[in-house]
Scaffold this active site. Sequence first.
Site, PDB file in Angstrom:
ATOM      1  N   GLY A   1       0.800  -1.215  -0.100  1.00  0.00           N
ATOM      2  CA  GLY A   1       0.116   0.035   0.056  1.00  0.00           C
ATOM      3  C   GLY A   1       0.927   1.219   0.071  1.00  0.00           C
ATOM      4  CB  CYS A   2      -0.079   4.812  -0.998  1.00  0.00           C
ATOM      5  SG  CYS A   2      -1.495   5.000  -0.321  1.00  0.00           S
ATOM      6  CE1 TYR A   3      -1.367   8.061   4.173  1.00  0.00           C
ATOM      7  CE2 TYR A   3      -3.170   6.768   3.872  1.00  0.00           C
ATOM      8  CZ  TYR A   3      -2.673   7.928   3.850  1.00  0.00           C
ATOM      9  OH  TYR A   3      -3.593   9.136   3.706  1.00  0.00           O
TER      10      TYR A   3
ATOM     11  CB  THR B   1       5.428   2.303   0.335  1.00  0.00           C
ATOM     12  OG1 THR B   1       4.753   0.980  -0.445  1.00  0.00           O
ATOM     13  CG2 THR B   1       6.733   2.655  -0.535  1.00  0.00           C
ATOM     14  CB  SER B   2       5.316   6.556   2.867  1.00  0.00           C
ATOM     15  OG  SER B   2       4.304   6.579   3.897  1.00  0.00           O
TER      16      SER B   2
END
Lengths: 346, 346, 346, 346
Positions: free
Chosen positions: A149-151, A153-154
């Site tokens: 997911g995007c969150y 990954t960050s």
Amino acid sequence: MIKVGIIGSTGYVGAELTRLLSHHSEVEIMFLDSRSYASMEYSRVYPSLRGSVEKECTSINLDEDLENIDVLFCALPHGLSQAAVKKIVEKGKKVIDLSADFRLKDVDVYESWYGVKHEARDQLSGAVYGLSEIYPEEIAKAQLIANPGCYPTSILLPLYPLLKEDVIDTDSIIIDAKSGVSGAGRAPSDTNLYPQCNENIKAYSIGSHRHTPEIEQELTIAAGKELKIQFTPHLTPMTRGILSVIYISNKKGTTYQQMKDVYEKYYGDQKFIRLLEENEYPQTKAVYASNYCDISFKIDDRTQNIIIVSAIDNLVKGAAGQAVQNMNLMFGFNTDEGLQHAPIWP
Amino acid sequence: MIKVGIIGSTGYVGAELTRLLSHHSEVEIMFLDSRSYASMEYSRVYPSLRGSVEKECTSINLDEDLENIDVLFCALPHGLSQAAVKKIVEKGKKVIDLSADFRLKDVDVYESWYGVKHEARDQLSGAVYGLSEIYPEEIAKAQLIANPGCYPTSILLPLYPLLKEDVIDTDSIIIDAKSGVSGAGRAPSDTNLYPQCNENIKAYSIGSHRHTPEIEQELTIAAGKELKIQFTPHLTPMTRGILSVIYISNKKGTTYQQMKDVYEKYYGDQKFIRLLEENEYPQTKAVYASNYCDISFKIDDRTQNIIIVSAIDNLVKGAAGQAVQNMNLMFGFNTDEGLQHAPIWP
Amino acid sequence: MIKVGIIGSTGYVGAELTRLLSHHSEVEIMFLDSRSYASMEYSRVYPSLRGSVEKECTSINLDEDLENIDVLFCALPHGLSQAAVKKIVEKGKKVIDLSADFRLKDVDVYESWYGVKHEARDQLSGAVYGLSEIYPEEIAKAQLIANPGCYPTSILLPLYPLLKEDVIDTDSIIIDAKSGVSGAGRAPSDTNLYPQCNENIKAYSIGSHRHTPEIEQELTIAAGKELKIQFTPHLTPMTRGILSVIYISNKKGTTYQQMKDVYEKYYGDQKFIRLLEENEYPQTKAVYASNYCDISFKIDDRTQNIIIVSAIDNLVKGAAGQAVQNMNLMFGFNTDEGLQHAPIWP
Amino acid sequence: MIKVGIIGSTGYVGAELTRLLSHHSEVEIMFLDSRSYASMEYSRVYPSLRGSVEKECTSINLDEDLENIDVLFCALPHGLSQAAVKKIVEKGKKVIDLSADFRLKDVDVYESWYGVKHEARDQLSGAVYGLSEIYPEEIAKAQLIANPGCYPTSILLPLYPLLKEDVIDTDSIIIDAKSGVSGAGRAPSDTNLYPQCNENIKAYSIGSHRHTPEIEQELTIAAGKELKIQFTPHLTPMTRGILSVIYISNKKGTTYQQMKDVYEKYYGDQKFIRLLEENEYPQTKAVYASNYCDISFKIDDRTQNIIIVSAIDNLVKGAAGQAVQNMNLMFGFNTDEGLQHAPIWP
């Protein structure tokens, strides 16, 4: 040259995949699946790609259309690509799924957080979590990639090495993350309307966002023991980008140099991770439309806290870019093939 | 591989040149000149380019530093690059000037509209106006290119062929153009402050913008007779993009097909000009961060007017991208080398 | 104190009416009708109004709920409020309709441009076009007000006096108007999504926007002869505001002073019309969240054109504010009651 | 009617003061001081206020111009209003200073964090910290008000009651705050340029922001013991608004109801503090251009943390609005006089 297909190609993640793959030197796009826009020219849905992508959207037939491809990308919301994944795995081909469906190893956790039944349980165990810089060997050998997911990954890229190397406390991790509106996709709703988002910032799903178990699963693996995080996402008035600020009580008395050494060890050779100088901090514009993850941190001696900041483009490193990076790993291409372009500033 | 230098590399146009040239397969950047940031790492001024550009800004010495390069790009405001252009022309080398200094063939017109004395009059006559799709042969042979302004590019590309082929009236051309704020550059002023621009649109320099004589000069060449235009630029709350809407009284009774034929004749083979279908209109997002110019038009039978719409990215096709395209023409590289990337959407 | 009801209170125009009326010293709001949000607290739909509006949304019964009010505001899209208007007119009460349904005096023109059948033809002839500064006496006596459209308001206020006083040409009127996204309402669609609108400007409905006949009807009345306009609206990346730029060939050789005199004559005493100084031009931020219409103009001697610029807030002077102003006229309140607040800057 | 003067009237805080005071029924503005725009019409600096404020900017003479006023507002950056404050206090008149100069009771802390010498030390001890809802009696009697900073207001209002009532832990307070760009003022710099801010979010001054000692001073008073906070401000791509998210380890096992009771006790009667329902969270749009502070919170049983969210408009409740509220307290006017208008949505 390999042949690829994209399911769900007209959402924002699908469009970013299409943009990146259309410039990839080793790839031929075979189909751009879309139920909403079937038989419309793709370049009418994304006029930006006129001249780059000359193909009609199609609503594919799972029995026939999967035959001619080497790898399938699924860019549908959770729950919608399980049948396709099942089918293509059975055909012995590779698939990169960008939904949440194959990220959680514990199917009960999936069903409880997502509120749906999982229809492809048999495929779950073989799925590899596609955090490119952390699991490159597993990804290279995988048949089914669960793209992060995007969150997550960050958050995982800065935290995983620190937990693995045991330099931070596991009991007090607080994550305050800010995302652009494209993270909500292209399906129209009151939430992602221009007049509702512009000149407005808000926190949402405080303590209950679905990316929480995904983050905790991977951090638990890194730490070698179970841990919980406090996670607050925000909807920010911008199209792209995620900025995550992570707070940890520095109970172990870790120094700046120790942290730096850990990051150098894990990411010193990684093109897409940029470690900033001391007192420089990531900003989303610096990674705009690129596959970079920028990271830096501060040891606050006054408060005895560690503060880590990371920035990614949610649609690239947080979705389509990492998926392409994983494809590169799976097929032995150069890691950055199709992803070399620099961020856009201003 | 050719060697290039950039003067004024830390403004927005200079940064876009640097971004594009850093990915150009035939180019090596020799220096990044900047008075404001001399001896600072370029990637601290533009953190987006960390990893792509590892060079310090320098304040160059005109006598020494120009020796080692094949072509110089000048990305300074008008009036500031004349000495450098003079010097490099005398050295027999090529130069692409992105200011307004060498665009106007009549030096009196220049001095009257820009309110400064021209200090490189001798170089003026040899300058070639770098509108890539219109003057490709002249550009290929030129030593000094006067790179077109952003508004003029968005206006001349749609209008030049129509006037050349005599299918539109010359007496009634009205141009209403909307530009993003990056067109005002990176020098801080009350005009380009976030809180002044956000949630605000305004017209400025109505009937008196400095791009007017540049536009009229080229349209006069196309039409073979003198003409005047009404030009209204706007500051629009976005970073990049110019949308120009052009109104012409259809006194000649030109048909849709006739206009289309003219455009096909001039631009049918041009990669960077995209002619949209009837009833589809350009939007700035469709060309974001790319070298495209999108064009379409309507013949309004109810009012007997022709309405033409064009969209470009002001920093790319309107400045740095067209400069790179011109360099490609001058050195015989592929026209789209360094410019192949698709626009960013969303 | 009068009693008012609002139909369609949860759209953006309805919300602006609710905001303005909740602070109006002569008004008590009796109901806030909304089908979508019936029986939800209004302040959950618009959390901004918590503390100002403590009322549930209701889906009203036309037979009962109209009894207790003195005036009804209808803020529904066209075609949806005709039954309510009919009913309330029959009850002998006042109504201000903010849709397009009663603006066009020629029902055939309405049915052809809007593509629907008109179901309240009998009420049409009695409707007064509510352009407050132009028709104050008619409005004061009216039972049914057709509140002007947002674009028409921004265009008619500057043009009506000039045509009435015969100082401009009628054959060459070109209008290039830029609107914020709130003009598209709160109903979610691909058109008003944040990632589609942000960093993007586009023209739409070129030569075919439904506000065209409304504008032409009123300009024809002013000029005393039929005329046609060229009208191009734009979707601009901002929430509120309309900037209209109007081009007219100055065939009559009108001077700056003559134009100024006309405006002084019509608007010198009008609080909500602000005539700017020469060489100052309207911008939407200067009227943000207020009922002002800013106007200025230039006579371009070089091109023999007149350029007029106007700015309004589309939700206030372009909709809800003008409706309240009309209510003030109808009930003999101070013109600016409920509308005195200054614009918000920045 | 009282007579007021504003020093530094053309910055954004000064402009917001001018806007609010121009509509205040008990106030006459005597002068609008501005060095940058002296002898220019105020409505040319803020065209929004044309018709509301008809006054020239003046550069005042401290000896003469302070004679005729009852209260002075100082809206200059820190360090610049000390002479004026000294003078007016000596004259026995009231003053509300919106800079940081009189907020810190310990002058050494001031000089160390702000890096300048304090030139009005004698006035410091008499200054009252103008957090309106917390110190109303002290404010009512004060001669010199130190108006709170924008971030501190958004943080102290939710935290003060909890610490005072001893329901939260003092050792683990982490504050992640997001501010609009207007907080950086109207002085042009690279930091607040549109193209640098738009489509970008970044954290800055991590662990070192100058509002830190101000926040800690007041929280220490509330808690009755010294404490330290972790504070991370962000520059967010919007003009107005601050959203603060506060994390506290729930070591005391406080329940939702206990927290709610504390808030009800302190703010149940306070018009400008709005406590939201459970599971509803503040967003900056809900307080846009208003004097509200919205607050809500969550007890996360999974993680044993308390998360509190607050939202204000940085220019109103975070600066000018609170200053007017304090003036109302000092002169016995209604608390909300001049501040009644509802927030603007959308």
